[in-house]
Design a protein around this motif. Sequence first.
Motif, PDB file in Angstrom:
ATOM      1  N   TYR A  74       0.835  -1.203   0.000  1.00 18.05           N
ATOM      2  CA  TYR A  74       0.000   0.000   0.000  1.00 18.05           C
ATOM      3  C   TYR A  74       0.871   1.255   0.000  1.00 18.05           C
ATOM      4  O   TYR A  74       1.914   1.308   0.656  1.00 18.05           O
ATOM      5  CB  TYR A  74      -0.893  -0.019   1.243  1.00 18.05           C
ATOM      6  N   VAL A  75       0.425   2.283  -0.717  1.00 18.25           N
ATOM      7  CA  VAL A  75       1.172   3.544  -0.797  1.00 18.25           C
ATOM      8  C   VAL A  75       0.796   4.424   0.390  1.00 18.25           C
ATOM      9  O   VAL A  75      -0.360   4.819   0.540  1.00 18.25           O
ATOM     10  CB  VAL A  75       0.866   4.279  -2.113  1.00 18.25           C
ATOM     11  N   GLY A  76       1.777   4.726   1.245  1.00 16.26           N
ATOM     12  CA  GLY A  76       1.526   5.557   2.413  1.00 16.26           C
ATOM     13  C   GLY A  76       0.898   4.764   3.544  1.00 16.26           C
ATOM     14  O   GLY A  76       0.713   3.547   3.456  1.00 16.26           O
ATOM     15  N   PRO A  77       0.550   5.426   4.644  1.00 16.55           N
ATOM     16  CA  PRO A  77      -0.060   4.734   5.781  1.00 16.55           C
ATOM     17  C   PRO A  77      -1.393   4.104   5.398  1.00 16.55           C
ATOM     18  O   PRO A  77      -2.182   4.700   4.661  1.00 16.55           O
ATOM     19  CB  PRO A  77      -0.265   5.859   6.816  1.00 16.55           C
ATOM     20  N   VAL A 194       2.003  14.870  19.378  1.00 15.15           N
ATOM     21  CA  VAL A 194       0.964  14.525  18.411  1.00 15.15           C
ATOM     22  C   VAL A 194       1.558  13.811  17.193  1.00 15.15           C
ATOM     23  O   VAL A 194       2.661  14.118  16.738  1.00 15.15           O
ATOM     24  CB  VAL A 194       0.196  15.794  17.978  1.00 15.15           C
ATOM     25  N   VAL A 195       0.787  12.850  16.675  1.00 19.42           N
ATOM     26  CA  VAL A 195       1.146  12.129  15.449  1.00 19.42           C
ATOM     27  C   VAL A 195      -0.059  12.168  14.515  1.00 19.42           C
ATOM     28  O   VAL A 195      -1.205  12.015  14.957  1.00 19.42           O
ATOM     29  CB  VAL A 195       1.538  10.669  15.724  1.00 19.42           C
ATOM     30  N   SER A 196       0.190  12.378  13.238  1.00 18.89           N
ATOM     31  CA  SER A 196      -0.879  12.428  12.248  1.00 18.89           C
ATOM     32  C   SER A 196      -0.616  11.408  11.142  1.00 18.89           C
ATOM     33  O   SER A 196       0.497  11.317  10.628  1.00 18.89           O
ATOM     34  CB  SER A 196      -0.979  13.831  11.641  1.00 18.89           C
ATOM     35  N   TRP A 197      -1.660  10.643  10.807  1.00 18.55           N
ATOM     36  CA  TRP A 197      -1.596   9.694   9.685  1.00 18.55           C
ATOM     37  C   TRP A 197      -2.631  10.127   8.654  1.00 18.55           C
ATOM     38  O   TRP A 197      -3.761  10.478   9.001  1.00 18.55           O
ATOM     39  CB  TRP A 197      -1.938   8.277  10.133  1.00 18.55           C
ATOM     40  N   ALA A 206      -1.777  13.256   0.152  1.00 13.21           N
ATOM     41  CA  ALA A 206      -1.685  12.757   1.524  1.00 13.21           C
ATOM     42  C   ALA A 206      -0.214  12.601   1.866  1.00 13.21           C
ATOM     43  O   ALA A 206       0.627  12.388   0.986  1.00 13.21           O
ATOM     44  CB  ALA A 206      -2.409  11.418   1.669  1.00 13.21           C
ATOM     45  N   ALA A 207       0.107  12.713   3.138  1.00 12.06           N
ATOM     46  CA  ALA A 207       1.488  12.520   3.574  1.00 12.06           C
ATOM     47  C   ALA A 207       1.835  11.040   3.464  1.00 12.06           C
ATOM     48  O   ALA A 207       1.074  10.183   3.915  1.00 12.06           O
ATOM     49  CB  ALA A 207       1.658  12.999   5.013  1.00 12.06           C
ATOM     50  N   ARG A 208       2.970  10.731   2.859  1.00 11.62           N
ATOM     51  CA  ARG A 208       3.356   9.339   2.653  1.00 11.62           C
ATOM     52  C   ARG A 208       3.870   8.674   3.932  1.00 11.62           C
ATOM     53  O   ARG A 208       3.989   7.459   3.985  1.00 11.62           O
ATOM     54  CB  ARG A 208       4.442   9.255   1.565  1.00 11.62           C
ATOM     55  N   ARG A 209       4.181   9.490   4.939  1.00 10.54           N
ATOM     56  CA  ARG A 209       4.660   8.955   6.219  1.00 10.54           C
ATOM     57  C   ARG A 209       3.933   9.673   7.350  1.00 10.54           C
ATOM     58  O   ARG A 209       3.442  10.787   7.171  1.00 10.54           O
ATOM     59  CB  ARG A 209       6.177   9.163   6.373  1.00 10.54           C
ATOM     60  N   PRO A 210       3.872   9.066   8.523  1.00  5.85           N
ATOM     61  CA  PRO A 210       3.274   9.761   9.667  1.00  5.85           C
ATOM     62  C   PRO A 210       4.017  11.060   9.959  1.00  5.85           C
ATOM     63  O   PRO A 210       5.233  11.140   9.801  1.00  5.85           O
ATOM     64  CB  PRO A 210       3.436   8.755  10.819  1.00  5.85           C
ATOM     65  N   LEU A 211       3.280  12.065  10.369  1.00  3.64           N
ATOM     66  CA  LEU A 211       3.863  13.350  10.742  1.00  3.64           C
ATOM     67  C   LEU A 211       3.913  13.451  12.260  1.00  3.64           C
ATOM     68  O   LEU A 211       2.944  13.121  12.946  1.00  3.64           O
ATOM     69  CB  LEU A 211       3.019  14.497  10.183  1.00  3.64           C
ATOM     70  N   HIS A 216       4.835  20.336  12.432  1.00  2.00           N
ATOM     71  CA  HIS A 216       4.699  19.587  11.173  1.00  2.00           C
ATOM     72  C   HIS A 216       3.231  19.285  10.869  1.00  2.00           C
ATOM     73  O   HIS A 216       2.769  19.448   9.731  1.00  2.00           O
ATOM     74  CB  HIS A 216       5.480  18.272  11.259  1.00  2.00           C
ATOM     75  N   VAL A 217       2.500  18.850  11.898  1.00  2.00           N
ATOM     76  CA  VAL A 217       1.093  18.470  11.695  1.00  2.00           C
ATOM     77  C   VAL A 217       0.257  19.689  11.308  1.00  2.00           C
ATOM     78  O   VAL A 217      -0.510  19.653  10.339  1.00  2.00           O
ATOM     79  CB  VAL A 217       0.532  17.801  12.966  1.00  2.00           C
ATOM     80  N   ALA A 218       0.389  20.780  12.056  1.00  2.00           N
ATOM     81  CA  ALA A 218      -0.426  21.968  11.799  1.00  2.00           C
ATOM     82  C   ALA A 218      -0.137  22.560  10.425  1.00  2.00           C
ATOM     83  O   ALA A 218      -1.060  22.900   9.672  1.00  2.00           O
ATOM     84  CB  ALA A 218      -0.165  23.015  12.887  1.00  2.00           C
TER      85      ALA A 218
END
Length: 284
Positions: A74-77, A194-197, A206-211, A216-218
């Motif tokens: 799968y591409v990204g999370p 905080v972590v964003s998927w 979409a971000a390919r990796r968790p932020l 970074h998230v904001a």
Amino acid sequence: MTDPFEEHRRLLFAAAYRMLGSVADAEDIVQDAWLAWHRADRASVENPRAYLVRTVTNLSLNRLGSARVVREAYVGPWLPEPLLTAPDIADEAEQADTVSMAMLVVLETLNPTERAVFVLREVFGYSYAEIAQVVGKSEAAVGQCAHRAREHVRARRPRFTTGAAEQRQIAEKFRAACAGGDLGEVLALLAPDVVSWSDGGGGVTAARRPLHGPDHVARWFLGVLAKPEVQGVEMHPAEINGEPGLLLVYGGVNAGALTFDAVNGRITALRLVINPEKLRGIQA
């Protein structure tokens, strides 16, 4: 006289969805179970509910094996497919947590048998003897499997929960801050860890990796919302997977789902699903 399959359809979907984390796959499993039920010699079925749950579980176990291969490429999370829920369809209140995005993400880390055993035992209250008949293992083996799964989930699930009313308030504050493009307000809502998927499946932005981290998230969220191609996207409050969240609406169509975990009034985890192939469960 009510057809036993129709009587238990909601239970069957609920079990398949928790085992698979996919609305589309769960619907396919329920349809396959319906076909199996109508091919069966129903006069010889003493317990239709047990028969149907066993059928759905076995079909789900088969589907989980092939799903793992797909998810590895799968591409990204990869995130579970979101599901719109409401008080009258989110199952009993004490079961709401078992369909949350956070819980489904944790269940994804179990092996297929552990996941099936956990769902049948912890969500639906089946005895070890009943589960043993469903999964074709000894009662002792099921007990050991259930213990491993329970400990695994306990170690990985969020340790603190936020009440629904407070979570709605946080969701509204986040929605307003994003709508106003207010970096400071967004940052104030995010916890230091905080972590964003974001799950776009490679087909949409979409971000390919968790932020990680508030900055970074904001900046990522506000940056995406500022892109010309997504101008006009609105966020609306909704109950998603048994918890308050936000629907992303574009041109009158539900185009994404945002859920989150919060501790002490600040967001610790954000999960955004915008892969168009995963949005069947939020179109109702």
